[in-house]
Write a protein that holds these residues in place. Structure first.
Motif, PDB file in Angstrom:
ATOM      1  N   GLY A  15       0.927  -1.156  -0.144  1.00 13.30           N
ATOM      2  CA  GLY A  15       0.004  -0.003   0.061  1.00 13.30           C
ATOM      3  C   GLY A  15       0.748   1.273  -0.027  1.00 13.30           C
ATOM      4  O   GLY A  15       2.151   1.391   0.059  1.00 13.30           O
ATOM      5  N   ILE A  30      -8.834   3.937   0.546  1.00 18.22           N
ATOM      6  CA  ILE A  30      -9.488   4.124  -0.865  1.00 18.22           C
ATOM      7  C   ILE A  30      -9.393   2.680  -1.681  1.00 18.22           C
ATOM      8  O   ILE A  30      -8.110   2.122  -1.286  1.00 18.22           O
ATOM      9  N   LEU A  31     -10.130   2.343  -2.125  1.00 22.15           N
ATOM     10  CA  LEU A  31     -10.270   1.004  -2.826  1.00 22.15           C
ATOM     11  C   LEU A  31     -10.266   1.094  -4.225  1.00 22.15           C
ATOM     12  O   LEU A  31     -11.254   1.651  -4.803  1.00 22.15           O
ATOM     13  N   HIS A  32      -9.471   0.470  -5.046  1.00 24.35           N
ATOM     14  CA  HIS A  32      -9.310   0.551  -6.436  1.00 24.35           C
ATOM     15  C   HIS A  32      -9.929  -0.386  -7.273  1.00 24.35           C
ATOM     16  O   HIS A  32     -10.904  -1.236  -6.782  1.00 24.35           O
ATOM     17  N   MET A  41      -3.835   0.235  -7.099  1.00 23.24           N
ATOM     18  CA  MET A  41      -3.930   1.462  -6.234  1.00 23.24           C
ATOM     19  C   MET A  41      -3.535   2.626  -7.063  1.00 23.24           C
ATOM     20  O   MET A  41      -3.609   3.738  -6.528  1.00 23.24           O
ATOM     21  N   THR A  46      -8.515   6.542  -8.039  1.00 25.42           N
ATOM     22  CA  THR A  46      -7.801   6.195  -6.773  1.00 25.42           C
ATOM     23  C   THR A  46      -7.012   7.079  -6.118  1.00 25.42           C
ATOM     24  O   THR A  46      -6.720   7.422  -5.012  1.00 25.42           O
ATOM     25  N   GLN A  47      -5.877   7.458  -7.056  1.00 26.06           N
ATOM     26  CA  GLN A  47      -4.934   8.331  -6.697  1.00 26.06           C
ATOM     27  C   GLN A  47      -5.443   9.796  -6.105  1.00 26.06           C
ATOM     28  O   GLN A  47      -4.883  10.459  -5.079  1.00 26.06           O
ATOM     29  N   PHE A  50      -7.055   9.627  -2.844  1.00 25.77           N
ATOM     30  CA  PHE A  50      -6.057   9.493  -1.896  1.00 25.77           C
ATOM     31  C   PHE A  50      -5.468  10.899  -1.417  1.00 25.77           C
ATOM     32  O   PHE A  50      -5.517  11.310  -0.419  1.00 25.77           O
ATOM     33  N   THR A  60      -4.547   8.412   5.729  1.00 23.44           N
ATOM     34  CA  THR A  60      -4.942   7.671   4.382  1.00 23.44           C
ATOM     35  C   THR A  60      -4.280   6.533   3.814  1.00 23.44           C
ATOM     36  O   THR A  60      -3.015   6.710   3.708  1.00 23.44           O
ATOM     37  N   ARG A  62      -4.222   3.879   0.547  1.00 23.58           N
ATOM     38  CA  ARG A  62      -4.716   2.996  -0.405  1.00 23.58           C
ATOM     39  C   ARG A  62      -3.764   1.650  -0.569  1.00 23.58           C
ATOM     40  O   ARG A  62      -2.679   1.751  -0.230  1.00 23.58           O
TER      41      ARG A  62
END
Length: 218
Positions: A15, A30-32, A41, A46-47, A50, A60, A62
């Motif tokens: 992660g 945060i889930l991709h 991720m 997703t980025q 984040f 935070t 991911r």
């Protein structure tokens, strides 16, 4: 934004984690998108999610689901991935135990996992579900949905029909004690390729609303 490795149900999970800048800061995970569709991720939305939560002072995380990047294991049709997400949240809480609230944000397949996690973890008080695959998976497990949040959908999405998300939203809005927001981004496809600015503006406006101390949703 340190790279982290932490234990998951099938071995290590990889992660990126930004620690909280202050005690008692909230947590965001945060889930991709779908691993078999190239989701990692490092996927753009997703980025961006984040960064949005990091900039707001959240602890935070991911991470890559099993079998993605340096995460061990192999794809498990969402069952194992839910266990991965629970392990990831356990890990964040172990190093930031004083967090008062937790948020979950997911993109497509990640939105499905995020909503499932919501049902298991009462500390999750808010969610952001982007293009949740309501036409591919049964979301009836949200009975009742325990937290308020927002669904964001592109009107030109051909992977997840906007009408399927609308139907899910309408069903959840019949439940008491939660408030469900729903926004559609004009012209946006499943990946919001040309509408990422509009997508993130929608996310940020919702977070401005929810994180205001005067917000009626707790």
């Amino acid at each position: 934004m340190p790279s982290v490795i932490f234990p998951g149900p099938e071995g290590r999970l990889e992660g990126r984690y930004t620690p909280a800048p202050r005690p008692r800061a909230p947590v965001a995970m945060i889930l991709h998108p779908h691993p078999q569709g190239g989701g990692t991720m490092n996927e753009r939305i997703t980025q961006k999610l984040f960064k949005t939560f990091t900039d707001r002072g959240f602890a935070t995380l991911r991470f890559n689901f099993r079998g993605v990047g340096r995460s061990q294991g192999s794809f498990d049709n969402g069952i194992g991935e839910l266990s991965d997400a629970a392990s990831a949240l356990d890990w964040v809480q172990s190093i930031h135990p004083e967090a008062q609230t937790t948020w979950v944000a997911g993109v497509s397949f990640g939105a499905l996992i995020g909503m499932q996690l919501l049902m298991r973890r009462p500390e999750v008080r808010g969610f952001i579900s982007i293009a949740p695959p309501a036409n591919m998976y049964d979301f009836s497990f949200l009975a009742p949905c325990p937290a308020s949040g927002i669904f964001i959908q592109g009107t030109a999405d051909t992977v997840v029909q906007p009408s399927a998300v609308q139907k899910l939203v309408d069903k959840l809005r019949t439940q008491k004690h939660i408030t469900i927001h729903h926004e559609e981004i004009p012209r946006a496809n499943h990946f919001f390729e040309n509408e990422q600015d509009e997508l993130m503006a929608s996310v940020d406006n919702y977070l401005d609303f929810r994180l205001d101390p005067a917000c009626p949703i707790k």
